[in-house]
Motif scaffolding. Structure first.
Motif, PDB file in Angstrom:
ATOM      1  N   GLY A 111      -5.280  -3.428  -0.689  1.00 41.59           N
ATOM      2  CA  GLY A 111      -5.846  -3.519   0.656  1.00 41.59           C
ATOM      3  C   GLY A 111      -6.769  -2.349   0.948  1.00 41.59           C
ATOM      4  N   SER A 112      -6.253  -1.348   1.693  1.00 39.25           N
ATOM      5  CA  SER A 112      -7.045  -0.157   2.008  1.00 39.25           C
ATOM      6  C   SER A 112      -6.739   1.006   1.083  1.00 39.25           C
ATOM      7  N   THR A 113      -5.547   1.009   0.486  1.00 35.40           N
ATOM      8  CA  THR A 113      -5.108   2.194  -0.255  1.00 35.40           C
ATOM      9  C   THR A 113      -6.042   2.537  -1.412  1.00 35.40           C
ATOM     10  N   TRP A 114      -6.450   1.537  -2.176  1.00 33.63           N
ATOM     11  CA  TRP A 114      -7.143   1.808  -3.434  1.00 33.63           C
ATOM     12  C   TRP A 114      -8.484   2.518  -3.253  1.00 33.63           C
ATOM     13  N   HIS A 115      -9.147   2.278  -2.123  1.00 33.17           N
ATOM     14  CA  HIS A 115     -10.467   2.882  -1.938  1.00 33.17           C
ATOM     15  C   HIS A 115     -10.430   4.143  -1.065  1.00 33.17           C
ATOM     16  N   ALA A 116      -9.238   4.692  -0.818  1.00 30.42           N
ATOM     17  CA  ALA A 116      -9.147   5.939  -0.058  1.00 30.42           C
ATOM     18  C   ALA A 116      -9.641   7.115  -0.898  1.00 30.42           C
ATOM     19  N   GLY A 158       0.831  -1.194   0.000  1.00 29.12           N
ATOM     20  CA  GLY A 158       0.000   0.000   0.000  1.00 29.12           C
ATOM     21  C   GLY A 158       0.869   1.249   0.000  1.00 29.12           C
ATOM     22  N   ALA A 159       0.240   2.395   0.249  1.00 27.82           N
ATOM     23  CA  ALA A 159       0.976   3.659   0.199  1.00 27.82           C
ATOM     24  C   ALA A 159       2.088   3.721   1.237  1.00 27.82           C
ATOM     25  N   MET A 160       1.893   3.088   2.403  1.00 25.19           N
ATOM     26  CA  MET A 160       2.921   3.129   3.442  1.00 25.19           C
ATOM     27  C   MET A 160       4.125   2.277   3.056  1.00 25.19           C
ATOM     28  N   GLY A 161       3.887   1.038   2.652  1.00 26.46           N
ATOM     29  CA  GLY A 161       4.986   0.156   2.290  1.00 26.46           C
ATOM     30  C   GLY A 161       5.746   0.645   1.068  1.00 26.46           C
ATOM     31  N   VAL A 162       5.013   1.098   0.049  1.00 24.82           N
ATOM     32  CA  VAL A 162       5.656   1.563  -1.174  1.00 24.82           C
ATOM     33  C   VAL A 162       6.380   2.887  -0.912  1.00 24.82           C
TER      34      VAL A 162
END
Length: 807
Positions: free
Chosen positions: A42-47, A13-17
């Protein structure tokens, strides 16, 4: 596949990348990111992709700055657009307290170069004409360089940047197990084989607790369902020839932004928020959404319709509903996992699109260099204790409450009522009956002050007079305080002294009963820890530090034990109670309760003895954090009530006063004592903090070379710490206020302060340009929208010669 690399990041997700991208730029290209599905699935795409500058914490504001700097320009580096919309943002204020919050944040953002404006209702409507009802709006906080971005686009752009520099990303490869090898490296077992690495990072989002469970690690993350609504096209939006600022509205607890010609409305329910996956989440879910529940957000949507009536004419095109991670304090987890070497967290963000780049940048610095350029204490995963597991009442109730309060102002000193009483000591009931107003710190209940409940404010509250009485009672007679919520360690073994000498910049005590204040430094000279060390015997030491540093300090000590050394570090925080008896009559209170000689000749300042007080065995330390004659009595916690009752009875004829954390802070500021986490952080060395007298340059300690180099450098220091009096009105320095020089430009930052009830002055610690260090120098501090004069003092406002302490 069996590979050996330097670092493995689990989660795409945005944190790992974001971490992968910055590790690549630090030169750590021997890094693999493993993602069980697609990136962002996971959660990133629907933010919703919002990226705000507005936040009430200085260091988090610096994190947010990094996203706003990176997203508009990353296409030049990678060829991929982040989908940046630099439309600005407005946050509405409806109450005087919210306006003061805006003033505080405005001053804070000024010093890091973030443009912001506090505007009136008419200007709010000009900036966002869709806001038809501003009848309750006092001000708007306008940040013109905010905006929003495409979550998938920005993540993939960072991923490409990392790949271009040589990092590897493995998609569709789930981690199924993890273990610590005998040589200290980690083995990460995936569906496609094992990877051995020096460092492993848990960036698994709402799967982070399950990943942590593989090694027996509790991760204090709870996912909460967040929904947002996308409307059909609105005529009022279509007619605009610009994109209005993202707007955050505390009345409806919603954010609003443009979505093509429609409106995206994101409510944070103020009640009945729903948690997700606490008992585990199916590993096979990718790009998963939860079923919408419009009834749960109906109240917020109705209030939003009052603010923007035009959207009532459009239907709802889509509802997006999915889990977002939350921690007990809504801050993310970035840093070492407690109790494990080279296992790092980069997870738990509720606004990961905003925080991913900055979290990645500073965690990369921490991993590679051993410290960061900003103060990361509020991000360190070790700020939570062992009562905060992902299935705990504490983690669940706090996450829900933080979600409910997302757009509400958190006033200074305010303590939320949920999940309280996690750790109480045997005298809790006695103190509660005396009117203790409680704060929760690391799970412990600790008195803030004694009196009527506080009416919280950024200005001096009704607690002011109660605190004054506590300070005066302690300074003039004698005070008693429950200090159980401090960290306590025993360090024992033949090599205990060698360990402590190696990690301490100051000399450690050389005689039994000696006490020393020491600072422990990073290899780059940053101040990592502050502790008092008491020598009980040649092979036995007793250490005390701030309770928020319990896990952090325990790790620091254990991580520096060398192979073959005979030394054991034991955390005894929960097993020992701690009562402080301090003030000019402290000796008179204690003397009848003990056979020990408490005279100044027999029991000197900064010494300790193991004695009995009222029949209770105590480690008695003659120290005082408030700068008075006094003793700290460390006793078995199950005998604490007996000791307390005897002390109170003995103190009654002397007018003993109970005092709490507020009064303790006032008195330590009056005495000029610097605090870990505010004045003392890894951002600076003891040289900038003016702690040279606590550094033994004749010895050999971690960080010596860097500290000596800073001391001996020919060019001026970038900042130094001064202690000053402030020409304040009805509010005092709280920390993070900007300091302005003669040219009207920001040149420093305040770290903490208080009104000194003993000395009748508003006092503060401020890092300033060295040109303002001399006593008598003046500069200005911005306090809630007013410029106030600060005058540098030559020494502590109270007892500068330590005559009271030595009495």
């Amino acid at each position: 596949m069996n590979k050996e690399v330097r670092c493995v990041i689990v989660g795409g997700g945005a944190m790992g990348v974001g971490l992968l991208y910055h590790l690549a730029h630090e030169g750590w290209t021997d890094t693999i990111l493993v993602e069980k599905g697609e990136l962002t699935s996971g959660s990133t795409w629907h933010a919703a992709g919002l990226v705000p500058n507005f936040i009430g914490d200085l260091n988090m504001a610096k994190v947010h700055q990094d996203a706003i700097a990176l997203y508009p320009d990353i296409e030049e580096e990678t060829g991929l657009s982040a989908g940046w919309h630099g439309c600005g943002a407005i946050r509405l204020a409806r109450t005087d307290e919210e306006v003061d919050w805006h003033r505080y944040v405005h001053a804070m953002l000024n010093q890091i170069g973030v443009e912001s404006h506090i505007v009136g209702p008419a200007e709010v409507q000009r900036l966002n004409p869709l806001l038809e009802d501003v009848s309750d709006v006092k001000t708007g906080f306008y940040t013109p360089h905010d905006g929003w971005t495409d979550p998938t686009g920005c993540t993939n752009a960072m991923a490409k940047g990392a790949r271009q520099l040589g990092c590897e990303i493995q998609r569709h490869n789930r981690v199924v197990d993890m273990s610590l090898l005998a040589d200290g490296r980690w083995q990460v077992v995936t569906e496609k084989g094992a990877i051995t690495c020096e460092h492993v990072v848990n960036a698994a989002g709402h799967y982070a607790p399950q990943l942590g469970a593989m090694i027996g690690l509790d991760v204090p993350i709870v996912s909460v369902i967040h929904q947002y609504v996308i409307t059909e096209p609105l005529e009022s939006m279509t007619n605009l020839d610009f994109e209005p600022p993202v707007t955050r509205d505390p009345r409806s607890s919603c954010y609003y932004r443009r979505e093509i010609d429609g409106l995206l409305i994101g409510p944070y329910e103020m009640s009945n928020a729903q948690i997700y996956g606490v008992d585990g989440i199916d590993w096979g879910l990718d790009f998963y959404l939860t079923p919408p529940d419009v009834d749960n957000i109906a109240e917020c949507l109705e209030l939003a319709m009052l603010r923007i009536p035009s959207w009532s004419e459009a239907g709802i095109k889509k509802i997006v509903s999915g889990p977002i991670t939350h921690t007990p304090d809504s801050g993310y987890l970035m840093g070492p996992a407690p109790g494990f070497r080279n296992y790092w967290h980069c997870n738990g963000a509720s606004i990961g699109i905003t925080q991913g780049p900055g979290a990645g940048k500073y965690l990369a610095q921490w991993i590679v260099h051993g410290q960061t350029e900003i103060n990361v204490r509020g991000m360190d995963p070790r700020r939570f204790g062992d009562h905060t597991g992902p299935k705990s009442v504490f983690a669940i109730e706090k996450a829900i409450d933080e979600y409910h309060e997302m757009y509400q102002v958190r006033l200074p000193g305010e303590q939320r009522p949920v999940a309280r009483g996690q750790k109480v000591n045997p005298i809790y009931g006695r103190l509660d009956a005396l009117g203790a107003q409680w704060q929760e710190v690391y799970g412990w209940e600790r008195p803030q002050y004694f009196g009527e409940p506080e009416q919280h404010s950024f200005r001096r509250s009704n607690a002011f007079d109660f605190v004054a009485e506590e300070v005066q009672g302690t300074r003039q007679r004698v005070g008693i305080a429950d200090l159980t919520a401090f960290a306590k360690f025993e360090v024992a073994g033949a090599d205990a002294a060698a360990l402590l000498d190696r990690v301490s910049a100051n000399k450690i005590p050389v005689r039994d009963g000696g006490i020393r204040l020491v600072h422990m430094l990073t290899p780059l000279g940053g101040i990592e820890c502050e502790m008092t060390i008491t020598r009980l015997a040649a092979d036995r030491f007793y250490l005390n530090s701030a309770v928020m540093g319990t896990a952090h300090d325990l790790d620091w000590l254990n991580d520096h034990i060398e192979s073959g050394e005979d030394v054991t570090v034991t955390d005894v925080t929960d097993s020992l109670g701690l009562l402080a008896v301090t003030g000019p009559r402290a000796r008179e209170v204690l003397a009848p309760l003990t056979g020990a000689d408490l005279s100044n000749e027999s029991f000197r300042w900064l010494t300790a003895r193991e004695i009995e007080v009222a029949g209770v065995s105590c480690k008695a330390l003659r120290v005082s954090y408030v700068g008075e004659l006094g003793w700290e009595l460390h006793c078995p916690i199950d005998e604490m009530a007996e000791l307390y009752d005897a002390l109170v009875a003995a103190g009654e004829p002397h007018g003993m006063a109970h005092f709490g954390a507020y009064a303790m802070n006032v008195m330590r500021v009056e005495k000029g004592y610097k605090a870990w986490g505010s004045e003392l952080t890894t951002e600076i060395t003891p040289i900038e903090a003016r702690l040279e007298r606590f550094v033994d340059f004749a010895g050999d300690f971690i960080g010596k070379d860097a500290t000596a180099a800073r001391r001996d450098q020919t060019e001026p220091l970038s900042m130094v710490l001064v202690y000053c009096e402030v020409d304040a009105t009805d509010n005092d320095v709280r920390g993070n206020e900007g300091a302005y020089g003669r040219d009207g430009q920001v040149m420093g930052i305040a770290t903490s302060g208080a009104w000194g009830h003993t000395v009748g002055k508003s006092l503060a610690f401020v890092y300033v340009d060295p040109a303002y260090e001399a006593p008598g120098s003046t500069f200005e501090l911005e306090l809630l929208g007013e410029m106030r004069t600060a005058t540098v003092l030559s020494g502590p406002a109270y007892d500068p010669t330590n005559s009271v302490l030595r009495a």
